[in-house]
Design an enzyme around this catalytic site. Structure first.
Site, PDB file in Angstrom:
ATOM      1  N   ASN A   1       0.825  -1.213   0.000  1.00 43.84           N
ATOM      2  CA  ASN A   1       0.000   0.000   0.000  1.00 43.84           C
ATOM      3  C   ASN A   1       0.854   1.255   0.000  1.00 43.84           C
ATOM      4  O   ASN A   1       1.920   1.302   0.614  1.00 43.84           O
ATOM      5  CB  ASN A   1      -0.928   0.008   1.212  1.00 43.84           C
ATOM      6  N   VAL A   2       0.330   2.281  -0.656  1.00 39.44           N
ATOM      7  CA  VAL A   2       1.035   3.559  -0.743  1.00 39.44           C
ATOM      8  C   VAL A   2       0.328   4.619   0.097  1.00 39.44           C
ATOM      9  O   VAL A   2       0.717   5.780   0.099  1.00 39.44           O
ATOM     10  CB  VAL A   2       1.128   4.027  -2.222  1.00 39.44           C
TER      11      VAL A   2
ATOM     12  N   HIS B   1       5.728  -0.809  -2.844  1.00 39.32           N
ATOM     13  CA  HIS B   1       5.263  -0.023  -3.995  1.00 39.32           C
ATOM     14  C   HIS B   1       5.342   1.478  -3.746  1.00 39.32           C
ATOM     15  O   HIS B   1       4.650   2.257  -4.396  1.00 39.32           O
ATOM     16  CB  HIS B   1       3.843  -0.456  -4.398  1.00 39.32           C
TER      17      HIS B   1
ATOM     18  N   CYS C   1      11.840  13.605  -8.396  1.00 36.99           N
ATOM     19  CA  CYS C   1      12.113  14.428  -9.567  1.00 36.99           C
ATOM     20  C   CYS C   1      12.588  13.547 -10.714  1.00 36.99           C
ATOM     21  O   CYS C   1      13.482  12.717 -10.534  1.00 36.99           O
ATOM     22  CB  CYS C   1      13.168  15.476  -9.236  1.00 36.99           C
TER      23      CYS C   1
ATOM     24  N   CYS D   1      16.479  15.307 -11.606  1.00 35.49           N
ATOM     25  CA  CYS D   1      17.668  15.202 -10.738  1.00 35.49           C
ATOM     26  C   CYS D   1      17.561  14.033  -9.760  1.00 35.49           C
ATOM     27  O   CYS D   1      18.515  13.744  -9.044  1.00 35.49           O
ATOM     28  CB  CYS D   1      17.897  16.509  -9.978  1.00 35.49           C
TER      29      CYS D   1
ATOM     30  N   CYS E   1      14.639  22.101  -8.903  1.00 38.14           N
ATOM     31  CA  CYS E   1      15.577  22.203 -10.035  1.00 38.14           C
ATOM     32  C   CYS E   1      14.850  22.534 -11.338  1.00 38.14           C
ATOM     33  O   CYS E   1      15.479  22.724 -12.373  1.00 38.14           O
ATOM     34  CB  CYS E   1      16.364  20.899 -10.199  1.00 38.14           C
TER      35      CYS E   1
ATOM     36  N   ASN F   1      -8.851 -12.478   4.055  1.00 38.07           N
ATOM     37  CA  ASN F   1      -9.387 -11.827   2.859  1.00 38.07           C
ATOM     38  C   ASN F   1     -10.897 -12.052   2.844  1.00 38.07           C
ATOM     39  O   ASN F   1     -11.377 -13.073   3.314  1.00 38.07           O
ATOM     40  CB  ASN F   1      -8.743 -12.443   1.602  1.00 38.07           C
TER      41      ASN F   1
ATOM     42  N   GLU G   1     -12.466 -12.493   0.164  1.00 39.90           N
ATOM     43  CA  GLU G   1     -12.715 -13.402  -0.964  1.00 39.90           C
ATOM     44  C   GLU G   1     -11.599 -14.442  -1.016  1.00 39.90           C
ATOM     45  O   GLU G   1     -10.488 -14.169  -0.570  1.00 39.90           O
ATOM     46  CB  GLU G   1     -12.676 -12.629  -2.294  1.00 39.90           C
TER      47      GLU G   1
HETATM   48  C1  BJW Z   1     -10.406  -7.330   1.851  1.00 39.65           C
HETATM   49  C2  BJW Z   1     -11.270  -6.387   2.335  1.00 39.65           C
HETATM   50  C3  BJW Z   1     -11.384  -6.335   3.716  1.00 39.65           C
HETATM   51  C4  BJW Z   1     -11.327  -6.186   0.258  1.00 39.65           C
HETATM   52  N1  BJW Z   1     -10.672  -7.174   4.475  1.00 39.65           N
HETATM   53  N2  BJW Z   1      -9.720  -8.169   2.618  1.00 39.65           N
HETATM   54  C5  BJW Z   1       3.371 -11.542 -16.125  1.00 39.65           C
HETATM   55  C6  BJW Z   1       3.578 -12.456 -15.102  1.00 39.65           C
HETATM   56  C7  BJW Z   1       4.153 -12.079 -13.907  1.00 39.65           C
HETATM   57  C8  BJW Z   1       4.512 -10.767 -13.685  1.00 39.65           C
HETATM   58  C9  BJW Z   1       4.311  -9.869 -14.691  1.00 39.65           C
HETATM   59  C10 BJW Z   1       3.749 -10.245 -15.899  1.00 39.65           C
HETATM   60  N3  BJW Z   1       3.649  -9.136 -16.680  1.00 39.65           N
HETATM   61  C11 BJW Z   1       4.134  -8.069 -15.985  1.00 39.65           C
HETATM   62  C12 BJW Z   1       4.540  -8.513 -14.776  1.00 39.65           C
HETATM   63  C13 BJW Z   1       5.132  -7.723 -13.689  1.00 39.65           C
HETATM   64  C14 BJW Z   1       4.103  -6.889 -12.977  1.00 39.65           C
HETATM   65  C15 BJW Z   1       2.959  -7.791 -12.513  1.00 39.65           C
HETATM   66  O1  BJW Z   1       2.998  -8.421 -11.486  1.00 39.65           O
HETATM   67  N4  BJW Z   1       1.863  -7.834 -13.283  1.00 39.65           N
HETATM   68  C16 BJW Z   1       0.758  -8.751 -12.997  1.00 39.65           C
HETATM   69  C17 BJW Z   1      -0.484  -7.946 -12.665  1.00 39.65           C
HETATM   70  C18 BJW Z   1       0.571  -9.653 -14.166  1.00 39.65           C
HETATM   71  N5  BJW Z   1       4.801  -6.327 -11.842  1.00 39.65           N
HETATM   72  C19 BJW Z   1       5.505  -5.220 -11.948  1.00 39.65           C
HETATM   73  O2  BJW Z   1       5.578  -4.585 -12.990  1.00 39.65           O
HETATM   74  C20 BJW Z   1       6.302  -4.796 -10.733  1.00 39.65           C
HETATM   75  N6  BJW Z   1       7.635  -4.540 -11.089  1.00 39.65           N
HETATM   76  C21 BJW Z   1       8.424  -5.467 -11.622  1.00 39.65           C
HETATM   77  O3  BJW Z   1       8.066  -6.619 -11.791  1.00 39.65           O
HETATM   78  O4  BJW Z   1       9.659  -5.008 -11.949  1.00 39.65           O
HETATM   79  C22 BJW Z   1      10.559  -5.858 -12.639  1.00 39.65           C
HETATM   80  C23 BJW Z   1      11.709  -4.997 -13.094  1.00 39.65           C
HETATM   81  C24 BJW Z   1      12.975  -5.295 -12.681  1.00 39.65           C
HETATM   82  C25 BJW Z   1      14.056  -4.505 -13.121  1.00 39.65           C
HETATM   83  C26 BJW Z   1      13.831  -3.418 -13.957  1.00 39.65           C
HETATM   84  C27 BJW Z   1      12.534  -3.112 -14.361  1.00 39.65           C
HETATM   85  C28 BJW Z   1      11.467  -3.907 -13.920  1.00 39.65           C
HETATM   86  C29 BJW Z   1       5.745  -3.500 -10.153  1.00 39.65           C
HETATM   87  C30 BJW Z   1       4.357  -3.634  -9.689  1.00 39.65           C
HETATM   88  C31 BJW Z   1       3.809  -2.275  -9.277  1.00 39.65           C
HETATM   89  C32 BJW Z   1       2.358  -2.338  -8.868  1.00 39.65           C
HETATM   90  N7  BJW Z   1       1.857  -1.017  -8.770  1.00 39.65           N
HETATM   91  C33 BJW Z   1       0.511  -0.805  -8.236  1.00 39.65           C
HETATM   92  C34 BJW Z   1       0.232   0.718  -8.259  1.00 39.65           C
HETATM   93  C35 BJW Z   1       1.035   1.397  -7.137  1.00 39.65           C
HETATM   94  C36 BJW Z   1       0.865   2.864  -7.131  1.00 39.65           C
HETATM   95  C37 BJW Z   1      -0.556   3.298  -6.838  1.00 39.65           C
HETATM   96  O5  BJW Z   1      -1.145   2.961  -5.812  1.00 39.65           O
HETATM   97  O6  BJW Z   1      -1.064   3.999  -7.669  1.00 39.65           O
HETATM   98  O7  BJW Z   1       0.435  -1.300  -6.894  1.00 39.65           O
HETATM   99  S1  BJW Z   1      -0.753  -1.714  -9.070  1.00 39.65           S
HETATM  100  C38 BJW Z   1      -1.701  -2.079  -7.640  1.00 39.65           C
HETATM  101  O8  BJW Z   1      -1.702  -3.503  -7.403  1.00 39.65           O
HETATM  102  C39 BJW Z   1      -0.939  -1.453  -6.479  1.00 39.65           C
HETATM  103  C40 BJW Z   1      -1.064  -2.517  -5.432  1.00 39.65           C
HETATM  104  O9  BJW Z   1      -0.050  -2.361  -4.454  1.00 39.65           O
HETATM  105  C41 BJW Z   1      -0.943  -3.773  -6.217  1.00 39.65           C
HETATM  106  C42 BJW Z   1      -1.470  -5.002  -5.511  1.00 39.65           C
HETATM  107  O10 BJW Z   1      -2.823  -4.886  -5.259  1.00 39.65           O
HETATM  108  P1  BJW Z   1      -3.443  -5.431  -3.890  1.00 39.65           P
HETATM  109  O11 BJW Z   1      -2.890  -4.694  -2.755  1.00 39.65           O
HETATM  110  O12 BJW Z   1      -3.334  -6.899  -3.859  1.00 39.65           O
HETATM  111  O13 BJW Z   1      -4.959  -4.957  -4.040  1.00 39.65           O
HETATM  112  P2  BJW Z   1      -6.170  -5.641  -4.843  1.00 39.65           P
HETATM  113  O14 BJW Z   1      -7.161  -4.590  -5.071  1.00 39.65           O
HETATM  114  O15 BJW Z   1      -5.688  -6.399  -6.010  1.00 39.65           O
HETATM  115  O16 BJW Z   1      -6.748  -6.705  -3.819  1.00 39.65           O
HETATM  116  C43 BJW Z   1      -7.450  -6.327  -2.656  1.00 39.65           C
HETATM  117  C44 BJW Z   1      -7.845  -7.582  -1.920  1.00 39.65           C
HETATM  118  O17 BJW Z   1      -8.417  -7.227  -0.691  1.00 39.65           O
HETATM  119  C45 BJW Z   1      -8.876  -8.427  -2.669  1.00 39.65           C
HETATM  120  O18 BJW Z   1      -8.434  -9.771  -2.704  1.00 39.65           O
HETATM  121  C46 BJW Z   1     -10.149  -8.292  -1.836  1.00 39.65           C
HETATM  122  O19 BJW Z   1     -10.918  -9.490  -1.810  1.00 39.65           O
HETATM  123  C47 BJW Z   1      -9.584  -7.999  -0.476  1.00 39.65           C
HETATM  124  N8  BJW Z   1     -10.432  -7.219   0.407  1.00 39.65           N
HETATM  125  N9  BJW Z   1     -11.846  -5.713   1.226  1.00 39.65           N
HETATM  126  C48 BJW Z   1      -9.863  -8.073   3.847  1.00 39.65           C
HETATM  127  N10 BJW Z   1     -12.247  -5.456   4.296  1.00 39.65           N
HETATM  128 ZN    ZN Z   2      14.973  17.976  -9.531  1.00 35.07          ZN
END
Ligand code: BJW
Ligand code: ZN
Length: 238
Positions: free
Chosen positions: A101-102, A118, A126, A129, A149, A212, A214
């Protein structure tokens, strides 16, 4: 109910605990999740908003979206689940909190050390820079914001296709490898590399507990899949 009682006992006995949280832990604070009912990705395309290419194409559009989210998050307060994790941290000799989470709600609840895989919506970076600074203003007065900058500033978060903060995944893996209980709260566990921590914990011999509302892709393989809201189940688990 028997399940939660057994999980509660295992957690109570553990000296070393690691926790991975996702958007679901903040749902009860009123912050939308990304996937599932009411999820942000149902109404917005991540390709338009959460990739470096999207930002290069249209920084103002991306910033408008982030500014809107900052406004919503600024109104939210930590819930019973965030608070329960602070109590857990105090109770355990070895404790690591890993979050995707962010939103900063773990900080507001009072958690000590947080591995923010994340990034942080309350930080800026920036693009010229590389400077990196906090900015807690709920709404930014002028979009897109700039650095001292003169360079274009971006949100301090990790977008798809970007690497996680240097060394952080290693630290998370180390904590998961050495914990007795790994608690996975409110994440769909579909975004890698964070999601890989769940099978990694299992392979490393940890007791894995999921909370979770779900079922997830890992519900079948974890030791305890507790279904319900984190704000209710986490306090019960302690
Ligand atoms: C409850 C509830 C309650 C509800 N109680 N529960 C193919 C295969 C594998 C990987 C990849 C692929 N193609 C691309 C990739 C890599 C990609 C990836 O994983 N993609 C998949 C989606 C396919 N990953 C990346 O790109 C990452 N980087 C990377 O791999 O770098 C490699 C690299 C190396 C060297 C150089 C260059 C690159 C980066 C991932 C960044 C994710 N960013 C985001 C946005 C962040 C900024 C923002 O907030 O705006 O992060 S996306 C979004 O998803 C956010 C979250 O942190 C992240 C995960 O989501 P989360 O937290 O699981 O939330 P939800 O909504 O999915 O789930 C909520 C859950 O809560 C649900 O299950 C509900 O049921 C439950 N719930 N209410 C308990 N009350
Ligand atoms: Zn700067």
């Amino acid at each position: 109910m028997a399940d939660i009682e057994q999980a509660r006992r295992r957690l109570a006995e553990a000296q070393s605990v690691a926790v991975l949280t996702g958007a679901g832990i903040s749902a009860e604070s009123g912050i939308p999740t990304f996937r599932g009912a009411g999820g942000l990705w149902n109404n917005y395309r991540f390709e338009d908003l959460a990739t470096p290419e999207a930002f290069a194409r249209d920084p103002s559009l991306v910033w408008e979206w982030y500014n809107w989210r900052r406004e919503a998050i600024a109104k939210a307060a930590p819930n019973a689940a965030h608070k329960a994790l602070v109590k857990l941290e105090i109770a355990k000799p070895h404790f690591t909190l890993i979050t995707q989470n962010v939103d900063g709600l773990h900080d507001l609840a009072g958690s000590g050390r947080i591995l923010k895989l994340h990034g942080d919506i309350w930080r800026m970076r920036c693009t010229t820079c590389g400077a990196n600074w906090p900015d807690r203003r709920p709404s930014l007065p002028k979009l897109p914001p700039h650095c001292a900058c003169g360079g274009l500033a971006r949100p301090g978060v990790v977008w798809f296709g970007e690497p996680l903060p240097e060394g952080m995944m290693k630290e998370a893996e180390h904590a998961v490898e050495s914990c007795e209980v790994f608690l996975v709260v409110g994440t769909s566990a579909v975004v890698y590399p964070a999601a890989g921590l769940v099978p990694f914990a299992k392979q490393s011999g940890a007791v894995v507990m999921e909370i979770n509302t779900e079922p997830t892709a890992f519900s079948e393989t974890v030791d305890f899949a507790l279904q319900g809201p984190a704000g209710e189940l986490l306090p019960q688990l302690l």
